[in-house]
Scaffold this motif. Structure first.
Motif, short mmCIF file in Angstrom:
data_model
loop_
_atom_site.label_atom_id
_atom_site.label_comp_id
_atom_site.label_asym_id
_atom_site.label_seq_id
_atom_site.Cartn_x
_atom_site.Cartn_y
_atom_site.Cartn_z
N ASN A 95 -5.33 4.30 -9.56
CA ASN A 95 -4.22 4.64 -8.67
C ASN A 95 -4.43 4.25 -7.21
O ASN A 95 -3.48 4.28 -6.42
CB ASN A 95 -3.92 6.14 -8.74
CG ASN A 95 -3.14 6.52 -9.98
OD1 ASN A 95 -1.95 6.23 -10.09
ND2 ASN A 95 -3.81 7.13 -10.96
N PHE A 96 -5.67 3.89 -6.85
CA PHE A 96 -5.95 3.56 -5.45
C PHE A 96 -6.59 2.18 -5.36
O PHE A 96 -7.25 1.72 -6.31
CB PHE A 96 -6.88 4.60 -4.82
CG PHE A 96 -6.24 5.96 -4.64
CD1 PHE A 96 -5.52 6.25 -3.48
CD2 PHE A 96 -6.32 6.93 -5.63
CE1 PHE A 96 -4.92 7.49 -3.30
CE2 PHE A 96 -5.72 8.17 -5.47
CZ PHE A 96 -5.02 8.45 -4.30
N ASP A 97 -6.41 1.52 -4.23
CA ASP A 97 -7.07 0.23 -4.06
C ASP A 97 -8.58 0.44 -3.93
O ASP A 97 -9.05 1.58 -3.76
CB ASP A 97 -6.51 -0.52 -2.85
CG ASP A 97 -6.70 0.21 -1.53
OD1 ASP A 97 -7.78 0.80 -1.32
OD2 ASP A 97 -5.76 0.21 -0.70
N LYS A 98 -9.33 -0.64 -4.00
CA LYS A 98 -10.79 -0.54 -4.07
C LYS A 98 -11.39 0.18 -2.86
O LYS A 98 -12.31 1.00 -3.00
CB LYS A 98 -11.41 -1.93 -4.20
CG LYS A 98 -11.19 -2.56 -5.57
CD LYS A 98 -11.92 -3.90 -5.67
CE LYS A 98 -11.73 -4.51 -7.06
NZ LYS A 98 -12.44 -5.80 -7.20
N ALA A 99 -10.87 -0.11 -1.69
CA ALA A 99 -11.41 0.51 -0.49
C ALA A 99 -11.19 2.02 -0.48
O ALA A 99 -12.12 2.80 -0.21
CB ALA A 99 -10.79 -0.13 0.75
N ARG A 100 -9.97 2.44 -0.78
CA ARG A 100 -9.67 3.87 -0.78
C ARG A 100 -10.38 4.57 -1.93
O ARG A 100 -10.85 5.70 -1.77
CB ARG A 100 -8.15 4.09 -0.87
CG ARG A 100 -7.72 5.56 -0.75
CD ARG A 100 -8.25 6.20 0.51
NE ARG A 100 -7.79 7.57 0.68
CZ ARG A 100 -8.44 8.49 1.38
NH1 ARG A 100 -9.57 8.18 2.00
NH2 ARG A 100 -7.98 9.71 1.49
N THR A 145 -2.17 13.81 -5.70
CA THR A 145 -1.12 14.19 -6.65
C THR A 145 0.14 13.34 -6.48
O THR A 145 0.92 13.18 -7.42
CB THR A 145 -0.77 15.68 -6.52
OG1 THR A 145 -0.40 15.96 -5.16
CG2 THR A 145 -1.95 16.55 -6.92
N ALA A 146 0.34 12.77 -5.29
CA ALA A 146 1.49 11.90 -5.07
C ALA A 146 1.42 10.64 -5.93
O ALA A 146 2.43 9.99 -6.18
CB ALA A 146 1.58 11.51 -3.59
#
Length: 228
Positions: A95-100, A145-146
């Protein structure tokens, strides 16, 4: 006169490990009796009764049952927490890009504890949910959760921090149970320990070509299996 313990663990652990090894003896006694005739029936059962009687007399009637129950509860909590930690890690990854994703793993404690937790290290399995609880502020929870990740998963891991810690404290309290400095009790515990160590020494020779059985006659390995 003070009697020194022959074993380097709590009295509770000594008896639980001794009982475990005696069960291995009873399950594999024929080759052992063949080389040590004094171990013929009813030796194994008599030793089991002696261990139980020592525990009942000097530690308490439920000395083994209490520890088994506490350990079983802790293992069940650890298994559930580990499954949920793995699920959360996977969901963060997709759900998130690699950095985040990398930032979240560091912030929530996965970098520090997850690999150790996967190896069932109790301290890591407790510390990881605790760090999640500490760092999961409302803003971060909303961000996670978003993405569609269930809030209940996060809530369960936060709750697991206290549950695991309390279960671990209970287990450690039971494993550390001791009768103090009773010479009579320690003398009996030492005698049982020496009997068990004699069995272990012979068994490791007899089963030298059968590593799985041989391992069952290691006091140190059985002690380690109880946890830290």
């Amino acid at each position: 006169m003070t009697v020194s313990r022959a074993y380097n663990c709590s009295d509770m652990k000594c008896l639980v490990v001794s009982a475990t090894i005696d069960e291995s003896f009873l399950a594999n006694k024929e080759p052992l009796v063949a080389v040590q005739s004094s171990w013929a029936d009813p030796y194994g059962d008599d030793l089991k009764n002696r261990i139980d009687e020592a525990g009942n007399k000097y530690i308490g009637i439920d000395y083994r049952a209490g520890l088994r129950d506490a350990t079983r509860d802790l293992l069940a909590l650890q298994k559930d927490a580990l499954e949920k930690l793995g699920l959360l890690k996977t969901q963060l990854e997709i759900n998130f890009d690699k950095a985040r994703y990398a930032e979240l793993l560091y912030h929530l404690g996965f970098d520090s504890y997850y690999r150790k937790a996967q190896k069932n290290k109790q301290e890591a399995l407790i510390n990881l949910p605790m760090q999640i609880r500490q760092n999961l502020m409302d803003e971060l929870k909303t961000e996670i959760t978003a993405k569609g990740i269930a809030a209940t998963l996060l809530d369960d891991l936060v709750a697991a921090a206290d549950a695991l810690n309390q279960a671990n404290i209970r287990q450690e309290a039971l494993k550390s149970a001791t009768i103090g400095d009773s010479s009579e009790a320690i003398t009996e515990f030492n005698a049982i320990y020496n009997e068990i160590m004699a069995i272990c020494k012979v068994a490791r020779r007899v089963f030298k070509d059968q590593p799985e059985i041989k391992a069952a006659f290691s006091f140190s390995k059985a002690l380690k299996a109880l946890g830290k």
